[in-house]
Design an enzyme around this catalytic site. Structure first.
Site, PDB file in Angstrom:
ATOM      1  N   HIS A 162      -9.308 -30.621 -52.031  1.00 29.29           N
ATOM      2  CA  HIS A 162      -9.787 -29.237 -51.979  1.00 29.29           C
ATOM      3  C   HIS A 162     -10.173 -28.821 -53.389  1.00 29.29           C
ATOM      4  O   HIS A 162      -9.366 -28.866 -54.311  1.00 29.29           O
ATOM      5  CB  HIS A 162      -8.713 -28.297 -51.434  1.00 29.29           C
ATOM      6  N   CYS A 163     -11.433 -28.434 -53.572  1.00 27.09           N
ATOM      7  CA  CYS A 163     -11.950 -28.067 -54.885  1.00 27.09           C
ATOM      8  C   CYS A 163     -12.009 -26.546 -55.004  1.00 27.09           C
ATOM      9  O   CYS A 163     -12.752 -25.887 -54.269  1.00 27.09           O
ATOM     10  CB  CYS A 163     -13.345 -28.673 -55.091  1.00 27.09           C
ATOM     11  N   VAL A 164     -11.234 -26.005 -55.930  1.00 29.86           N
ATOM     12  CA  VAL A 164     -11.223 -24.558 -56.106  1.00 29.86           C
ATOM     13  C   VAL A 164     -12.506 -24.063 -56.762  1.00 29.86           C
ATOM     14  O   VAL A 164     -12.866 -22.889 -56.635  1.00 29.86           O
ATOM     15  CB  VAL A 164     -10.008 -24.118 -56.949  1.00 29.86           C
ATOM     16  N   ASN A 186     -14.647 -23.605 -53.904  1.00 27.45           N
ATOM     17  CA  ASN A 186     -13.923 -22.858 -52.871  1.00 27.45           C
ATOM     18  C   ASN A 186     -14.107 -23.493 -51.497  1.00 27.45           C
ATOM     19  O   ASN A 186     -14.344 -22.815 -50.504  1.00 27.45           O
ATOM     20  CB  ASN A 186     -14.389 -21.395 -52.844  1.00 27.45           C
ATOM     21  N   ASN A 187     -13.996 -24.825 -51.453  1.00 25.54           N
ATOM     22  CA  ASN A 187     -14.183 -25.521 -50.186  1.00 25.54           C
ATOM     23  C   ASN A 187     -13.530 -26.893 -50.286  1.00 25.54           C
ATOM     24  O   ASN A 187     -13.312 -27.415 -51.379  1.00 25.54           O
ATOM     25  CB  ASN A 187     -15.671 -25.676 -49.878  1.00 25.54           C
TER      26      ASN A 187
END
Length: 342
Positions: free
Chosen positions: A180-182, A185-186
């Site tokens: 999950h890549c902040v 945001n996905n």
């Protein structure tokens, strides 16, 4: 000496902040969360309990729920860098008659990067639902170590396909889950892994192009000012040959904002280049970040009753099909029909 100390502290602060942001980007148990948890235990006698609860809720909301804060920070950093590049570097380079294509290259790369960013952040990463779980189970084989048949996600109540994982931030299971890549945001999964790789490549190239043009400008300024030749007088009035510290100090005193921006962009290029190289390695070997981390301990899934308890689990990557086919799979994920044809 005072200048060199100040400049060294600046570089150290950049390294510390960049490393902290990278360590905190999308980990289930982030470095920052663990550090704050340990610090709160030590400082529990000093920090009021109400303030601790507020801090804990803020950190949980920041790193364990979907938030646009890092997206805003990402766009703000890009806007700040390109604003400084346009205001300072572009104008000077235009006056020095740099080639227009060289000056416009960072903007062209930025446009491509923003396009990949939108694709990556808006695309469905490959959410596993009750309607598509049965078909996704047939896409990848179970390796019996990291991924085992028959496991059901307790949150989504669906059978977990091989190479999938439940994301606690998004609250869904994702097919071919990477992480999950902040920053976008996905989640990064089967459907947007190619866009994410292009996003990383374009972001690294953009930072490198800005650093290259800025460095070329400073070198050109030094050549025109003859600062790279001859000697200079030190504090005692003695002649000293021109060395690198003197050149850096000369540039800093003449163009302080450009030098600070160049230091930040060079560091950013190195960090992004390292992460981009790691992502390319995973793509060429048909691995995900989740699989790479789990394979180091071979403890990705609980041991099934049919497996001998005294026999250690040995992980082997069964999904690699060769460099070119692995790379093709990133941009064209396999379907159930494609697997049956094979």
């Amino acid at each position: 000496m005072d200048f060199l100390t100040l400049f060294l502290l600046y570089l150290c602060s950049l390294v510390a902040v960049t490393a902290l942001l990278c360590l905190c980007s999308g980990r289930k148990e982030s470095f920052l969360a663990r550090s704050v948890s340990r610090a709160s235990q030590v400082l529990s006698l000093v920090i009021p309990s109400q303030l601790q609860r507020v801090t804990h809720r803020a950190l949980h909301r920041l790193f364990h729920t979907r938030s646009c804060l890092f997206v805003v920070l990402h766009l703000a950093l890009q806007a700040a860098v390109f604003g400084e590049y346009t205001w300072e570097v572009f104008v000077y380079c235009w006056e020095l008659q740099f080639h227009p294509l060289l000056l416009l290259l960072p903007y062209l790369l930025l446009a491509g990067n923003l396009g990949c960013f939108l694709l990556c952040s808006r695309a469905n990463p490959g959410t596993v639902t009750k309607s598509n779980a049965a078909s996704l189970v047939k896409v990848y084989a179970y390796d019996g170590v990291l991924f085992q048949r028959g496991l059901v996600c307790p949150t989504c109540t669906v059978e977990k396909p091989a190479r999938s994982k439940h994301c606690s931030v998004c609250g869904t299971c994702v097919h071919r889950f990477d992480h999950h890549c902040v920053w976008v945001n996905n989640c990064i999964g089967a459907s947007n892994a190619g866009a994410f790789l292009l996003y990383l490549l374009s972001l690294t190239a953009t930072a490198g192009a800005v650093a290259a043009v800025t460095a070329a400008l400073l070198v050109q300024v030094l050549l025109l000012s003859n600062a790279m030749h001859g000697t200079y007088l030190d504090a005692q009035g003695q002649e000293q040959p021109v060395e690198l510290p003197f050149l850096v100090q000369h540039l800093f005193l003449t163009f302080p904002r450009i030098v600070f921006m160049l230091g930040f962009v060079i560091l950013l290029t190195l960090v992004l280049g390292g992460y981009c190289s790691f992502s390319l390695y995973l793509a060429l070997t048909n691995q995900t970040t989740n699989e790479w981390c789990k394979s180091r301990g071979c403890g990705g899934s609980p041991r099934l009753p049919s497996q001998p308890p005294d026999r250690p689990l040995v992980y082997k990557n069964i999904y690699s099909k060769g460099i070119w086919r692995n790379l093709k799979e990133i941009f064209n994920p396999p379907t159930v029909l494609e697997r049956k044809k094979k």
